[in-house]
Enzyme design. Sequence first.
Site, mmCIF file in Angstrom:
data_model
loop_
_atom_site.group_PDB
_atom_site.id
_atom_site.type_symbol
_atom_site.label_atom_id
_atom_site.label_comp_id
_atom_site.label_asym_id
_atom_site.label_seq_id
_atom_site.Cartn_x
_atom_site.Cartn_y
_atom_site.Cartn_z
ATOM 1 N N CYS A 17 2.160 -4.622 16.068
ATOM 2 C CA CYS A 17 2.601 -4.790 14.672
ATOM 3 C C CYS A 17 2.097 -6.062 13.991
ATOM 4 O O CYS A 17 2.448 -6.298 12.818
ATOM 5 C CB CYS A 17 4.139 -4.764 14.559
ATOM 6 S SG CYS A 17 4.871 -3.190 15.028
ATOM 7 N N ASP A 18 1.301 -6.872 14.671
ATOM 8 C CA ASP A 18 0.827 -8.092 14.009
ATOM 9 C C ASP A 18 -0.520 -8.546 14.581
ATOM 10 O O ASP A 18 -0.704 -9.719 14.927
ATOM 11 C CB ASP A 18 1.865 -9.206 14.152
ATOM 12 C CG ASP A 18 1.700 -10.294 13.088
ATOM 13 O OD1 ASP A 18 1.006 -10.035 12.082
ATOM 14 O OD2 ASP A 18 2.258 -11.394 13.269
ATOM 15 N N ILE A 19 -1.465 -7.602 14.669
ATOM 16 C CA ILE A 19 -2.809 -7.951 15.131
ATOM 17 C C ILE A 19 -3.533 -8.695 14.013
ATOM 18 O O ILE A 19 -3.726 -8.175 12.915
ATOM 19 C CB ILE A 19 -3.599 -6.687 15.530
ATOM 20 C CG1 ILE A 19 -2.939 -6.015 16.736
ATOM 21 C CG2 ILE A 19 -5.048 -7.026 15.840
ATOM 22 C CD1 ILE A 19 -2.982 -6.830 18.008
ATOM 23 N N ASN A 23 -3.489 -14.336 16.347
ATOM 24 C CA ASN A 23 -2.836 -13.840 17.562
ATOM 25 C C ASN A 23 -3.840 -13.370 18.616
ATOM 26 O O ASN A 23 -3.475 -12.640 19.533
ATOM 27 C CB ASN A 23 -1.881 -12.693 17.213
ATOM 28 C CG ASN A 23 -0.684 -13.174 16.419
ATOM 29 O OD1 ASN A 23 -0.322 -14.349 16.465
ATOM 30 N ND2 ASN A 23 -0.065 -12.270 15.663
ATOM 31 N N THR A 66 2.161 -9.430 9.312
ATOM 32 C CA THR A 66 1.446 -10.137 8.251
ATOM 33 C C THR A 66 0.914 -9.132 7.236
ATOM 34 O O THR A 66 0.205 -8.180 7.592
ATOM 35 C CB THR A 66 0.291 -10.953 8.855
ATOM 36 O OG1 THR A 66 0.812 -11.819 9.872
ATOM 37 C CG2 THR A 66 -0.389 -11.787 7.791
#
Length: 255
Positions: A17-19, A23, A66
């Site tokens: 959910c936040d690649i 990260n 994001t």
Amino acid sequence: MVLEGLVSIHDHGYVHCDIKPDNILVFPSSTSRQDSYEVKICDFGNSLEIGEVPLCWEINFPWLGTAIYMSPESVRDGIAHVSLDLWSVGCLVLEMYTGVIPWEGLELDEIATRLLSGKSPEIPETLPCDAKDFIQTCFSRNPEERGSAHELLLHPFLPRPQVEEEDEKTTEEKTSNSFLSNLFKLRIRRRGSKKKLAKDDVAVSDMKPLKLRFWKTKTVKRTLTKVLGLKKSTDFFQFSVRSLRFSTYFIFMKV
């Protein structure tokens, strides 16, 4: 390597959910090659189980991670699906090529409006064909058309790992060397057999066949009597009973 990590995450039933670039961690590779690196995914704080809707998701703030890396369906219904991570991978590759973040200069409301209206970040025409096709696959409006992380690993845009090529090359060399070695040994054996044949001066096919000669019982009896020193026929009879069984003919082979 990011896709390989996503394959593992998705197989365990989760969505990152936040690649995004922040990260993704890059480390020097543990292999002997100095120009190789290992990539690892970090920050699983926003991770959800597949199909889960976070409690913090709201229509007024529809972001699972994001905003600039979020997919249209995640903004629309807030459901975590593997297609979200694949959309984010497309944004990641696009940013790597252009050096510009997706939706640069737009506010969150404008980004949400564009995503819900069927738009995606612009892909420059100057990108290589394979790269454009890969990003377009990640930006497919239908989440099912993005496939899976495993399927994207097979895309022509991604080169085959060099380690596999080296392993295949090494295997081919070993096979070739083994074949040549066996061929060389075979030639040595053939040469050795030819030398031995020349030394003996007689081939197996040139040897004379065996001949059979038949002897009658009386002849054998007289011969054995002389050899064994038997004086009487009765002595011979007793000896034959104890030691031999006579038949009508005895066969002796003579070369």
